[in-house]
Design a protein around this motif. Structure first.
Motif, PDB file in Angstrom:
ATOM      1  N   UNK A 192       0.470  -8.572   8.678  1.00  0.00           N
ATOM      2  CA  UNK A 192       0.774  -7.187   8.282  1.00  0.00           C
ATOM      3  C   UNK A 192       1.366  -6.378   9.439  1.00  0.00           C
ATOM      4  N   UNK A 193       2.367  -6.948  10.081  1.00  0.00           N
ATOM      5  CA  UNK A 193       2.963  -6.313  11.253  1.00  0.00           C
ATOM      6  C   UNK A 193       3.666  -4.996  10.900  1.00  0.00           C
ATOM      7  N   UNK A 194       4.299  -4.932   9.732  1.00  0.00           N
ATOM      8  CA  UNK A 194       4.997  -3.706   9.337  1.00  0.00           C
ATOM      9  C   UNK A 194       4.014  -2.579   9.043  1.00  0.00           C
ATOM     10  N   UNK A 195       2.906  -2.918   8.404  1.00  0.00           N
ATOM     11  CA  UNK A 195       1.869  -1.925   8.136  1.00  0.00           C
ATOM     12  C   UNK A 195       1.361  -1.320   9.436  1.00  0.00           C
ATOM     13  N   UNK A 196       1.082  -2.188  10.395  1.00  0.00           N
ATOM     14  CA  UNK A 196       0.554  -1.733  11.686  1.00  0.00           C
ATOM     15  C   UNK A 196       1.593  -0.897  12.431  1.00  0.00           C
TER      16      UNK A 196
END
Length: 236
Positions: A192-196
């Motif tokens: 979930x890199x984009x969320x972070x």
């Protein structure tokens, strides 16, 4: 009859040839100059056309970014908020914590959670009671990827989406932390890199705006405080 040429005749011929050559060079120079002017005019026209096309493309990109931002806001309202509300109800019915978790920073690491032990226990209880958190996490990731990738204008969405998005991220923060600190391959749901990334951007901005508002309020209050002092005897 044989023709004979004297030095004067040769000189006359050379002068004529020189004159003709001068005229020819003048005509050639004029033609070359005309061609250069035409080439420059064509180049200027092409440059103007390119600049116009570039400006038009930039306008279209910015317009599309705004349109995509609006579309993501609509998805937030119609899909993400209902999923979040359902998760909160499920947690509440199961007697589990249904509020956002407090974080010391926006990195979403083990050290970010203020209550790491309680968070780990909450994750365990949530899994045991078969309460799905992944649906909301996946929706948040799909929402964030448009903004992190630059396709949608995050500044347009910030004012009406940031608070909800950040609250939802903090609601599932223990799961996000678990995924980020777990070696890749053990979890199919991903890091979930984009969320972070979007959370780090928006959470920092939300905090700054809150601090700026607080500072402005304190400044306004300080102006209403009237200070006085007691003069020393004998001082004029």
């Amino acid at each position: 009859m044989l023709l004979t040429f004297t030095f004067e005749d040769m000189r006359a011929v050379l002068e004529v040839l020189s004159f003709v050559a001068t005229i020819a060079l003048g005509i050639f120079g004029f033609l070359v100059l005309s061609q250069l002017r035409l080439a420059k005019a064509s180049l200027d026209t092409a440059k103007e056309t390119l600049e116009a096309a570039k400006a038009d493309m930039q306008t279209r990109i910015e317009r599309e970014a705004v349109v995509l931002a609006a579309a993501q806001i609509d998805i937030l309202a119609k899909e993400i908020i209902p999923t979040s509300s359902h998760l909160v109800r499920s947690l509440r019915e199961a007697g589990l914590r249904d509020a956002p978790w407090e974080l010391d920073d926006h990195e979403l690491k083990n050290t970010s959670l203020k209550e790491p032990e309680k968070a780990r226990e909450w994750v365990k209880d949530t899994i045991e009671k078969k309460i799905s958190v992944v649906d909301l996490m996946n929706q948040l990731e799909a929402f964030a990827i448009y903004f992190v990738g630059g396709a949608a204008d995050e500044k347009v969405a910030f004012s009406c989406a940031a608070a909800v998005f950040c609250a939802d991220v903090e609601l599932v923060a223990p799961f996000l932390v678990m995924v980020r600190v777990t070696p890749r391959g053990k979890f199919a749901i991903g890091p979930y890199e984009n969320t972070v990334a979007l959370y780090q951007l928006w959470a920092a901005r939300v905090k700054k705006e809150a601090l700026d508002t607080q500072a402005a309020r304190l400044l306004a209050e300080s102006k209403d405080i009237h200070l006085s002092e007691i003069p020393i005897l004998g001082r004029k």
